[in-house]
Write a protein that holds these residues in place. Structure first.
Motif, PDB file in Angstrom:
ATOM      1  N   CYS A 199      36.633  48.744   9.129  1.00 21.05           N
ATOM      2  CA  CYS A 199      37.578  49.596   9.845  1.00 21.05           C
ATOM      3  C   CYS A 199      38.582  50.120   8.820  1.00 21.05           C
ATOM      4  CB  CYS A 199      38.286  48.766  10.914  1.00 21.05           C
ATOM      5  SG  CYS A 199      39.855  49.452  11.465  1.00 21.05           S
ATOM      6  N   CYS A 202      42.477  48.602   9.612  1.00 17.85           N
ATOM      7  CA  CYS A 202      42.874  47.241   9.232  1.00 17.85           C
ATOM      8  C   CYS A 202      42.069  46.726   8.039  1.00 17.85           C
ATOM      9  CB  CYS A 202      42.734  46.291  10.420  1.00 17.85           C
ATOM     10  SG  CYS A 202      41.020  46.031  10.936  1.00 17.85           S
ATOM     11  N   CYS A 223      38.114  49.036  17.217  1.00 20.08           N
ATOM     12  CA  CYS A 223      37.924  47.959  16.241  1.00 20.08           C
ATOM     13  C   CYS A 223      38.173  46.610  16.945  1.00 20.08           C
ATOM     14  CB  CYS A 223      38.895  48.149  15.078  1.00 20.08           C
ATOM     15  SG  CYS A 223      38.968  46.744  13.968  1.00 20.08           S
ATOM     16  N   HIS A 225      39.069  43.947  15.669  1.00 20.19           N
ATOM     17  CA  HIS A 225      40.169  43.225  15.019  1.00 20.19           C
ATOM     18  C   HIS A 225      41.542  43.828  15.358  1.00 20.19           C
ATOM     19  CE1 HIS A 225      37.004  41.367  12.732  1.00 20.19           C
ATOM     20  NE2 HIS A 225      36.571  42.568  12.370  1.00 20.19           N
ATOM     21  N   CYS A 226      41.645  45.163  15.267  1.00 11.57           N
ATOM     22  CA  CYS A 226      42.970  45.774  15.434  1.00 11.57           C
ATOM     23  C   CYS A 226      43.093  46.672  16.664  1.00 11.57           C
ATOM     24  CB  CYS A 226      43.350  46.566  14.181  1.00 11.57           C
ATOM     25  SG  CYS A 226      42.344  48.035  13.920  1.00 11.57           S
TER      26      CYS A 226
HETATM   27 ZN   LIG Z   1      40.613  47.576  12.574  1.00 11.21          ZN
END
Ligand SMILES: [Zn+2]
Length: 238
Positions: A199, A202, A223, A225-226
């Motif tokens: 990504c 991040c 994403c 994660h973020c």
């Molecule tokens: Zn991300």
């Protein structure tokens, strides 16, 4: 690419474009400020020199007045000397004369010293005035350039906003508010590409499943994660 995703990528690009205007405006404004600041400093130098010249001229006048006084004194001493009767009085007058003459020498030296200072400062003043007028001229020229640059930016801003408005009018309200929500914290990195299966918001690696979905570009994928919206760049080889 999914139509909505395509719109989001475009909108994100336009927003980046719009946000890039402010630093440009600030940069040209700074150039202008620096130029005028330089001219202002030169003007302050001129004022300081004028103060110093005035001060030296005043001191010179005081010494000239002192010289006049001393000359009167010497005249009166010489008159008195002609009519004194004893040695003691002669000596006293002689001493008075010596002191007055010494004071005259000192005053003359001071006047010469002050004249040199005045001449030097006057010369500096002339030079600084030249520098000042050059700096002022340069600042005014920059001001004209800045003004036209500002107008160019203004036009570009208008174009960008028109483009944005047109795009937004065709977009789904739901998608827009989803994007704006992410944009609140991610700012201009709300929509980011995936590069090397990472990504670009991040910089974390995304799993194969998410990556496959991004490659398909059939849906709006975020994403894991973020939470930023991900897309596949046209040039990115999957
Ligand atoms: Zn991300």
């Amino acid at each position: 690419m999914n139509k909505y995703l395509n719109q989001l990528v475009k909108l994100s690009e336009i927003n980046k474009e719009i946000d890039a205007f402010e630093p440009r405006v600030q940069k040209i404004q700074k150039t202008l400020n620096v130029a005028f600041e330089k001219a202002k400093n030169a003007n302050t130098d001129i004022e300081l020199l004028e103060e110093e010249i005035k001060d030296s001229k005043l001191k010179k006048m005081k010494n000239e007045a002192l010289l006049a006084e001393l000359s009167e004194k010497l005249k009166s001493v010489s008159k008195k000397t002609a009519s004194v009767k004893n040695e003691k009085e002669v000596k006293a007058l002689q001493l008075e004369e010596d002191i007055a003459k010494e004071q005259c020498d000192y005053a003359n030296e001071e006047i010469a010293r002050l004249e040199k200072i005045i001449e030097l400062k006057e010369g500096e003043k002339v030079k600084t005035k030249e520098v000042y007028s050059e700096l002022q001229k340069a600042a005014e020229e920059i001001s004209i350039t800045v003004e036209s640059e500002r107008n160019v930016i203004k036009e570009e801003i208008a174009v960008a906003y028109a483009k944005k408005e047109e795009l937004v009018s065709t977009m789904s309200q739901r998608i827009l508010s989803f994007y704006e929500k992410i944009r609140k914290w991610a700012h201009n990195s709300a929509v980011v590409p995936v590069r090397k299966q990472a990504c670009y918001g991040c910089f974390m690696r995304i799993n194969d499943k998410t990556n496959a979905l991004v490659v398909q570009s059939e849906d709006i994928i975020t994403c894991p994660h973020c939470g930023r919206i991900l897309y596949r760049e046209a040039t990115e080889v999957a």
